[in-house]
Write an enzyme that holds these catalytic residues in place. Sequence first.
Site, PDB file in Angstrom:
ATOM      1  N   LYS A 208      -1.024   6.640  -3.969  1.00 24.78           N
ATOM      2  CA  LYS A 208      -1.101   7.950  -2.997  1.00 24.78           C
ATOM      3  C   LYS A 208       0.168   7.982  -3.183  1.00 24.78           C
ATOM      4  O   LYS A 208       0.677   9.908  -3.413  1.00 24.78           O
ATOM      5  CB  LYS A 208      -1.344   6.694  -1.950  1.00 24.78           C
ATOM      6  N   GLU A 214       6.138  -2.167  -5.291  1.00 25.12           N
ATOM      7  CA  GLU A 214       5.979  -3.440  -6.804  1.00 25.12           C
ATOM      8  C   GLU A 214       4.740  -2.793  -7.397  1.00 25.12           C
ATOM      9  O   GLU A 214       4.635  -3.036  -8.461  1.00 25.12           O
ATOM     10  CB  GLU A 214       4.802  -3.651  -5.667  1.00 25.12           C
ATOM     11  N   GLY A 269      -5.480   5.118   2.299  1.00 28.19           N
ATOM     12  CA  GLY A 269      -5.240   4.164   1.465  1.00 28.19           C
ATOM     13  C   GLY A 269      -5.913   2.912   1.618  1.00 28.19           C
ATOM     14  O   GLY A 269      -6.380   3.333   0.659  1.00 28.19           O
ATOM     15  N   ARG A 270      -6.534   2.985   2.809  1.00 29.83           N
ATOM     16  CA  ARG A 270      -7.576   1.796   2.782  1.00 29.83           C
ATOM     17  C   ARG A 270      -8.919   2.386   3.052  1.00 29.83           C
ATOM     18  O   ARG A 270      -9.209   1.848   2.773  1.00 29.83           O
ATOM     19  CB  ARG A 270      -7.107   1.180   4.168  1.00 29.83           C
ATOM     20  N   GLU A 355      -3.962  -3.111   9.125  1.00 25.55           N
ATOM     21  CA  GLU A 355      -3.485  -1.978   9.660  1.00 25.55           C
ATOM     22  C   GLU A 355      -3.380  -0.766  10.160  1.00 25.55           C
ATOM     23  O   GLU A 355      -2.989  -0.119  10.501  1.00 25.55           O
ATOM     24  CB  GLU A 355      -3.683  -1.685   7.657  1.00 25.55           C
ATOM     25  N   HIS A 386     -17.051 -25.654   4.706  1.00 24.71           N
ATOM     26  CA  HIS A 386     -16.635 -27.297   4.014  1.00 24.71           C
ATOM     27  C   HIS A 386     -15.284 -27.219   4.189  1.00 24.71           C
ATOM     28  O   HIS A 386     -14.340 -28.537   3.447  1.00 24.71           O
ATOM     29  CB  HIS A 386     -16.963 -27.720   2.701  1.00 24.71           C
ATOM     30  N   LYS A 506      10.100  -2.802   4.372  1.00 23.05           N
ATOM     31  CA  LYS A 506      10.414  -2.257   3.466  1.00 23.05           C
ATOM     32  C   LYS A 506      12.001  -2.050   3.541  1.00 23.05           C
ATOM     33  O   LYS A 506      12.319  -1.690   1.930  1.00 23.05           O
ATOM     34  CB  LYS A 506       9.690  -1.026   3.315  1.00 23.05           C
TER      35      LYS A 506
HETATM   36  O1  F6P Z   1       2.798  -0.645   2.765  1.00 19.45           O
HETATM   37  C1  F6P Z   1       1.503  -0.176   3.445  1.00 19.45           C
HETATM   38  C2  F6P Z   1       0.943   1.155   2.060  1.00 19.45           C
HETATM   39  O2  F6P Z   1       0.920   1.942   2.746  1.00 19.45           O
HETATM   40  C3  F6P Z   1      -0.337   0.560   2.303  1.00 19.45           C
HETATM   41  O3  F6P Z   1      -0.715   1.638   3.304  1.00 19.45           O
HETATM   42  C4  F6P Z   1      -1.008   1.585   0.871  1.00 19.45           C
HETATM   43  O4  F6P Z   1      -2.825   1.253   1.086  1.00 19.45           O
HETATM   44  C5  F6P Z   1      -0.403   0.498   0.593  1.00 19.45           C
HETATM   45  O5  F6P Z   1       0.493   0.737   0.983  1.00 19.45           O
HETATM   46  C6  F6P Z   1       0.132   1.995  -1.409  1.00 19.45           C
HETATM   47  O6  F6P Z   1       0.662   2.918  -0.927  1.00 19.45           O
HETATM   48  P1  F6P Z   1       0.846   3.587  -2.088  1.00 19.45           P
HETATM   49  O7  F6P Z   1      -0.760   4.404  -2.832  1.00 19.45           O
HETATM   50  O8  F6P Z   1       1.394   4.555  -1.545  1.00 19.45           O
HETATM   51  O9  F6P Z   1       1.299   3.161  -3.344  1.00 19.45           O
END
Ligand code: F6P
Length: 543
Positions: A208, A214, A269-270, A355, A386, A506
């Site tokens: 987003k 990452e 995002g979620r 979240e 199990h 972060k």
């Molecule tokens: O760190 C949490 C978060 O902001 C989530 O809410 C989001 O889904 C994810 O990181 C990824 O964010 P982006 O789509 O901006 O890479």
Amino acid sequence: MHTKPLIDTVAWRNLVRQAANLKNVTLRDLFADDPARANDMCLEACGLFLDYSKNLIDRQTLMQLLALAESQGVCGAAERMFRGDRINETENRAVLHTALRERRDVAICVDGEDVMPAVRAVLDQMGVFSDAVRSGAWLGHTGKRVRNVINIGIGGSDLGPAMAYEALKPYSQRDLQVKFVSNVDGTHLVEALVGLDPAETLFVVVSKTFTTQETMTNAQSARAWLLDALGDEAAVARHFVAVSTNTEAVAAFGIDPANMFVFWDWVGGRYSMCSAVGLTLMLAIGNENFSRMLDGFHAMDRHFIEAPLEENMPVLLAVLGVWYNNFLGAQTHAVLPYDQYLARFAAHLQQMDMESNGKYVDQDGHCVNWQTGPVIWGEPGTNGQHAFYQLIHQGTKLISADFIGFCQSQHPIGDHHDKLLANFLAQTEALAFGKTRDEVEREGVKGTLVPHKVFTGNRPTNTILADKLTPEVLGALTALYEHKVFVQGVIWHVFSFDQWGVELGKALAGKILPELLTVDEPALEHDGSTNALIRRIRAARGR
Ligand code: F6P
């Protein structure tokens, strides 16, 4: 602004009293006293059947829980969300994931502008692109067709589509290999790329913000892997597409804006898997199946906004969750799908729920003095039986659980599915009704062994049953939980659509990274533990 703190409301106080009244009531009593219970405490909507009779409630409790939802303004809040009000106040954004799967010809406006034309245009763009890739019309830089699709994203840009891809694998084009890479641990990317031909590989970079550490790190490494093999910058345009709200950052990465699929700040995002964030999923299952999934989401959206509270599936799940979380002291809620294809479902719900409602400050900025979001966890059955079910059956903690099952198997081989369903049903029966000391002794068990074989029962469950795990059913099921989380957030009076709690870690990681990298010993200003750990890692890495 709420006039009274939640726990001082009449509805809340009634429930506190009710919890005390029901303290010694068992599910055995409740079923014995009310023969119509199983028939009455169930509901069917959007292809899902919910049996909530095995909950630690009587009819009065249910009415009181629904009164709490009503008094907290659930109906009005839902209407505000659906019509595009800026209910995400701390980010000053509308919350309109429901517009992403709106199937009717209606206008949905944010600040007076109808968002639906743009929603439809992006879905069309996704459809054209996925058809081209799936048919082989879209060629890589060297003229080869795409055989591998790698989704690079994390959190909401990974979990929803990854969950749905697993869930809908039987509907996917099997000669297209699809993988999801999220972790900044290089292992994730390296292992995903083993054996792949770069000339046949398409990367879908989903973010987003297009700034997430990452995702950007994985995308850069994927780019280097591609260019190392194909040796030509021009290859990026044929092997990378982006899904984002940040056009400038996408262009700066070198991805052709023509290969960018946009979404909007009103998509959290979620809650984004129905937007272009679902592109990799669409590449796997095709436009038509994706559209069927959206139909399922939409059906549940309509059910949620239209059904009265007492016949509203998301509302019922939400208030039952509130009952255990706030009145019976449960800390966690398990989601236990009896379908291997739902292996990632709990992981998606974890982000969606934790979240959203993992907040200790209410909408008025005060610290709450009531519990908010529970810990969500789960694994597919029968595997969990199990592993951790022992604790659910005989542990000291109250754990409420949703059991999700399907009448028809995607793979009706032998008697696998009958056995799966037998276990599915047996567990909720055992959890609810247990086994008394008398029953144990009647089986001939004697002496010190008896207490170990007693099951107290009274362990509450919901059963969610559908005919088959189709795209529509997956959509309805996922939307069911989205709206459940929403309702709970309204009741707890928290802002469910921000996530400030992820920021501190972060920022600190950003500070620590150069401290790990510098050649000279850095001046460390963390706490004693963190300073010592940094020094140890530096030493182990020869710095
Ligand atoms: O760190 C949490 C978060 O902001 C989530 O809410 C989001 O889904 C994810 O990181 C990824 O964010 P982006 O789509 O901006 O890479």
